[in-house]
Design an enzyme around this catalytic site. Structure first.
Site, PDB file in Angstrom:
ATOM      1  N   ASP A  81      -2.491   1.326   6.922  1.00  0.00           N
ATOM      2  CA  ASP A  81      -1.673   1.016   5.740  1.00  0.00           C
ATOM      3  C   ASP A  81      -1.210  -0.440   5.751  1.00  0.00           C
ATOM      4  OD1 ASP A  81      -1.145   4.049   4.870  1.00  0.00           O
ATOM      5  OD2 ASP A  81      -0.835   3.856   7.037  1.00  0.00           O
ATOM      6  N   GLU A 127      -1.225  -1.259  -4.762  1.00  0.00           N
ATOM      7  CA  GLU A 127      -2.458  -0.506  -4.966  1.00  0.00           C
ATOM      8  C   GLU A 127      -2.275   0.475  -6.114  1.00  0.00           C
ATOM      9  OE1 GLU A 127      -5.307   0.957  -1.799  1.00  0.00           O
ATOM     10  OE2 GLU A 127      -4.390   2.845  -2.440  1.00  0.00           O
ATOM     11  N   ASP A 172       0.884  -1.170   0.000  1.00  0.00           N
ATOM     12  CA  ASP A 172       0.000   0.000   0.000  1.00  0.00           C
ATOM     13  C   ASP A 172       0.921   1.219   0.000  1.00  0.00           C
ATOM     14  OD1 ASP A 172      -2.307   1.600   0.174  1.00  0.00           O
ATOM     15  OD2 ASP A 172      -2.150   1.667   2.357  1.00  0.00           O
TER      16      ASP A 172
END
Length: 184
Positions: free
Chosen positions: A149, A76, A15
């Site tokens: 996160d 992501e 992430d």
């Protein structure tokens, strides 16, 4: 033998973020229980120049790949948010993640936040709490890793195990139909 099945895959979920870059490693395969291997956050401080922060993220991701030897990396996909400075930092960290994985020859997948939400919770518009609850349930954890996160990185890895595994089987089936048939 370490108990790993031949069809198990190890995925490093990332992430991306300039201040906090979430990382999570998951083992498993489609249709079987998944296992969290490790989870954490690579942190940088805003007092450093951006170039030094990116080098810190690169070194941190490289260390995670070296330690955990993933079969694939799921990152992501950056999407537009209201704050341009956030988008830039996220995009820069994402670029570093892609370079680190590509340098090692690892397969890379980009998943949008809505794809991750849909894969993990069944709802592409799920909120962070719903996704977090499903990460805990899917990986049989006692609590949700913090900060968010880290949990998001695990959700990315879960998504890739489930979607990547299915896609790999579809790709193999298509490839098999294209092979010439041998006759004697």
């Amino acid at each position: 033998m370490d108990g790993t099945r031949w069809d198990d895959v190890r995925v490093l979920g990332i992430d991306p973020g300039l201040t906090r870059c979430g990382v999570g490693v998951v083992d498993g395969s489609v249709g079987r229980p998944l296992t969290m291997v490790d989870v954490g956050v690579i942190r940088t401080t805003s007092t450093l120049p951006i170039a030094e922060r990116l080098v810190s993220i690169e070194r941190g991701l490289d260390a995670w790949i070296e330690e955990h030897r993933p079969d694939a990396v799921a990152v992501e996909r950056v999407f537009a948010r209201s704050d341009v400075s956030t988008i830039m930092g996220t995009a820069q960290a994402s670029g570093i993640a892609l370079v680190v994985a590509a340098r090692r020859g690892l397969p890379i997948a980009l998943h949008t936040p809505s794809e991750v939400k849909a894969a993990v919770s069944g709802n592409g518009r799920a909120d962070k709490a719903q996704v977090g609850a499903m990460v805990v349930r899917i990986l049989r954890l006692t609590e949700l890793p913090k900060p968010a996160d880290a949990a998001d990185a695990l959700a990315l890895a879960i998504t890739h195990v489930w979607r990547g595994g299915a896609q790999s089987r579809l790709d193999a089936a298509v490839a098999a139909t294209r092979r010439p048939v041998r006759t004697r």
